[in-house]
Design a protein around this motif. Structure first.
Motif, PDB file in Angstrom:
ATOM      1  N   SER B  45       2.834   5.561  -4.844  1.00 17.68           N
ATOM      2  CA  SER B  45       1.377   5.456  -4.720  1.00 17.68           C
ATOM      3  C   SER B  45       0.763   4.915  -5.998  1.00 17.68           C
ATOM      4  O   SER B  45      -0.143   4.081  -5.965  1.00 17.68           O
ATOM      5  N   GLN B  87      -3.021   6.762   0.732  1.00 17.38           N
ATOM      6  CA  GLN B  87      -2.373   7.933   1.333  1.00 17.38           C
ATOM      7  C   GLN B  87      -3.419   8.963   1.754  1.00 17.38           C
ATOM      8  O   GLN B  87      -3.301   9.597   2.779  1.00 17.38           O
ATOM      9  N   ASP B 171       0.019   2.760   2.475  1.00 21.76           N
ATOM     10  CA  ASP B 171       0.697   3.886   1.834  1.00 21.76           C
ATOM     11  C   ASP B 171       0.914   4.990   2.857  1.00 21.76           C
ATOM     12  O   ASP B 171      -0.013   5.709   3.216  1.00 21.76           O
TER      13      ASP B 171
HETATM   14 MG   LIG Z   1       2.314   8.662  -2.466  1.00 21.80          MG
END
Ligand SMILES: [Mg+2]
Ligand SMILES: Nc1ncnc2c1ncn2[C@@H]1O[C@H](COP(=O)(O)OP(=O)(O)OP(=O)(O)O)[C@@H](O)[C@H]1O
Lengths: 378, 259
Positions: B45, B87, B171
């Motif tokens: 990320s 995310q 993500d």
């Molecule tokens: Mg992540």
């Protein structure tokens, strides 16, 4: 498991079977302003029943509480947009005192033309607004703390400036300084005076029976203060609900990080809203100073709380990201009507606070309930 | 297609004393899907956030279409044509689906010279794009907070696909999705790729990665553990690489082949 890449069968546009159809009436009711609307109806009903024979609903009575409500609307619109953008400004009241004194000192003591004094004050105050916004963003401190500091700084500076230049805390002589100025009437003048004279001549509104104003209507025009309230209200509502920038205001207050991730210039939005709040405080102060003909170092005391209460009654969320300018204006009207209405009804003025507290509680409980209906949260 | 659309060179990212990335390099070609894999906390990320302008790399360079780029904020990256599904989705629960969909990219129309947010267009596009993803919204006016986790994720994906002009970063987009929606997302990745858009796809699911990936890069503790092209690696090998090689074999022993 094997991955299929076929698209699912396309459904036809029939209504979703998993949604209970809500009547459009109910749909129309579920809005952030509902608490404000109910409160307004409640307050007007109350005073129509208890104070209708006191002159509260005569032309001059209506003008009386409308002016007070307009004052509240002016500062509530600024506070509302700022609160939706996720910040507070506790220095609004001090800013009102400060800007009023700035106009008085620049024009009366330093002898600048009134319009120069007014424009310079607006620039100065919006600069201070930008500074507090910038500090909030740069330090990451809650705006509550930063603007609390400005509450004291600005009030202290106002008193200091007044005492050190004039030895008084009230500076008069504005009426003379504003004589013949082109900008002063934009804040302190009246419009539709001809219309009201005509209404008075035709007997539709009361006229003075004796004295030097004999024959003139008791209400001789709409003060610019009210015009400003309407302009700011329309502007604020348009900005929030009808523009791209409005979406950024909601986003900045709802979740600043998420907003930044998708490209919303959160810092710019917040600083601009601090400046707009300062602008509203300045409009309030300028109108008041020109109307009264004087500036006082203690003007605007507690106005920040009155603005915030109006906004909260109007359905805005204290944590930001949710609210309505129309709601805030209704909150301001409730505030103004209750304050003046109790006076008309001859109620002990200390009860104003009791009444206000009760309304605040009622509106906030109702608003929390409405918000849950809208967002489906538990 | 010789020139990569985006190339990251020796990216390092430090958060105070934490070294989240210590020199990760990779390039993505137009029309190619790069799968980024790795354990929790590997730095996936963080890495894509340096691509999308959220973080400025402490050390390293980013080349976009062959030019050195210095994204100051996500807006710069979006303007360049990079759209991201984060995310944590970057959604605002109190705002409506349409307002979220167009957040930062609001459509406007001019009435009498004044620019207005085009709510009608926004609602129509949102409904249409969500339908394409297999989600039937009640209305584009409902608050995002009322949607299920997967529906929310789908909005975020649909939004990125809609605005991802040149690079689409996802993500863990499928972490909360049902079978049909996952299939839809993978199909969408495939479709987008065929349009010549580069896709960076983060996932923990090797099957999903194998289904759409052209190249695979595995990160571990802030470093590149290995890279492979499609066909050079089997899913077992990829799975082993992700879990740090030997560990999975021992795990498999103790769990008697349940993973
Ligand atoms: Mg992540
Ligand atoms: N803002 C931050 N401040 C400090 N440390 C951070 C920050 N962001 C990430 N880290 C650290 O960097 C490391 C990598 O995090 P990252 O979120 O990139 O992992 P990831 O590979 O995406 O993991 P997951 O698969 O669980 O999503 C972690 O150890 C995390 O604690």
């Amino acid at each position: 498991m094997t991955e299929t890449t076929s698209t699912p069968p396309v459904k036809t546009d029939k209504p979703d079977e998993r949604v209970k159809t809500r009547s459009s009436f109910r749909e129309a009711l579920i809005r952030p302003e509902l608490g404000g609307i109910c409160g307004t109806i409640l307050v007007f009903t109350f005073f129509l029943l208890t104070a209708s024979d006191s002159g509260m609903f005569s032309a001059s009575g209506v003008m009386n509480w409308s002016i007070v409500s307009s004052q509240f609307i002016i500062i509530a619109v600024g506070a509302c947009l700022l609160m939706i953008a996720g910040e507070f400004d506790l220095s609004v009241g001090s800013m009102i005192g400060f800007s009023g004194m700035s106009i008085a000192l620049l024009s009366v003591v330093f002898g600048l033309p009134m319009w120069v004094a007014i424009i310079a004050t607006f620039i100065l105050c919006m600069g201070i607004g930008a500074l507090s916004g910038w500090l909030v963003i740069k330090t990451g401190l809650p705006s509550f703390i930063v603007t609390l500091a400005f509450l004291f700084i600005l009030r202290g500076l106002t008193i200091f400036a007044a005492i050190s230049t004039t030895n008084k805390t009230i500076v008069g002589g504005i009426k003379d300084a504003a004589e013949g100025d082109w900008l002063a009437p934009v804040f302190g003048g009246k419009v539709f005076t001809g219309l009201f004279q005509w209404l008075g001549d035709n007997g539709w509104i009361e006229t003075f029976e004796r004295g030097f104003k004999k024959g003139q209507p008791v209400v001789d025009g709409i003060p610019m203060l009210m015009v400003w309230a309407v302009i700011l209200l329309i502007f604020g509502h348009w900005l929030l609900t009808k523009t791209k920038f409005g979406n950024w205001i909601f986003a900045s207050g709802g979740n600043a990080q998420a907003a930044t991730y998708v490209g919303v210039p959160v810092n710019r939005v917040k600083i601009l809203m601090f400046m707009f709040t300062a602008f509203c405080a300045c409009v309030f102060a300028t109108s008041q100073v020109i109307e009264f003909g004087s500036a006082g170092a203690d003007r605007g005391l507690l106005k920040e709380f009155e603005a915030i209460i109006s906004v909260v009654i109007g359905g805005a969320l204290l944590t930001g990201g949710y609210g309505s300018v129309i709601g805030a204006a209704l909150g301001a009207i409730i505030f103004g009507v209750v304050q003046q209405g109790l006076f008309f009804a001859g109620v002990e003025s200390s009860l104003f606070r009791v009444f206000l507290g009760a309304i605040l509680l009622f509106a906030v409980i109702l608003n929390t309930y409405i918000r849950r209906m809208i967002t489906g949260e538990k | 297609m010789s020139e990569p659309i985006i190339e990251m060179k020796k990216i390092e990212k430090h958060f105070g004393s934490v070294i989240a990335l210590s020199g990760v390099s990779l390039k993505v070609m137009p029309g190619e899907c790069l799968c980024l894999l790795g354990d929790n906390g590997a730095g996936k990320s963080t890495f894509i956030k340096t691509m999308s302008g959220v973080h400025k790399p402490s050390v390293g360079e980013i080349y976009f279409e062959g030019k050195s780029m210095d994204f100051e904020c996500p807006r710069d990256a979006i303007t360049a044509g990079i759209a991201t599904v984060y995310q944590d989705l970057a959604m605002i629960p109190l705002m409506s689906v349409a307002r979220n969909f167009f957040m930062g990219n609001e459509p406007t129309k001019k009435i009498a010279g004044i620019s207005f947010f085009d709510h009608k267009l926004a609602n129509e596009v949102t409904m249409k794009e969500m339908k394409k993803m297999g989600i039937h919204l009640r209305s584009a006016d409902q608050a995002i907070g009322t949607l299920s986790g997967g529906e929310r994720q789908t909005v975020a994906i649909a939004r990125a696909v809609h605005f991802g002009a040149k690079v689409l970063i996802l993500d863990e987009p499928t972490s909360a999705l049902g079978v049909r929606q996952t299939a839809n997302v993978l199909a969408t990745i495939d479709k987008v790729r065929k349009r010549g858009i580069a896709v960076v796809f983060i996932t923990h699911n090797v099957r999903h990665a194998m289904a759409v990936g052209d190249t695979f890069t595995v990160l571990n503790r802030g470093r590149t553990l290995g890279s492979a092209r499609k066909g050079e690696i089997t899913s077992e090998e990829l799975q082993n690489l992700m879990a740090g090689g030997a560990t999975l074999a021992t795990l498999e022993g103790s769990l008697a082949g349940t993973i």
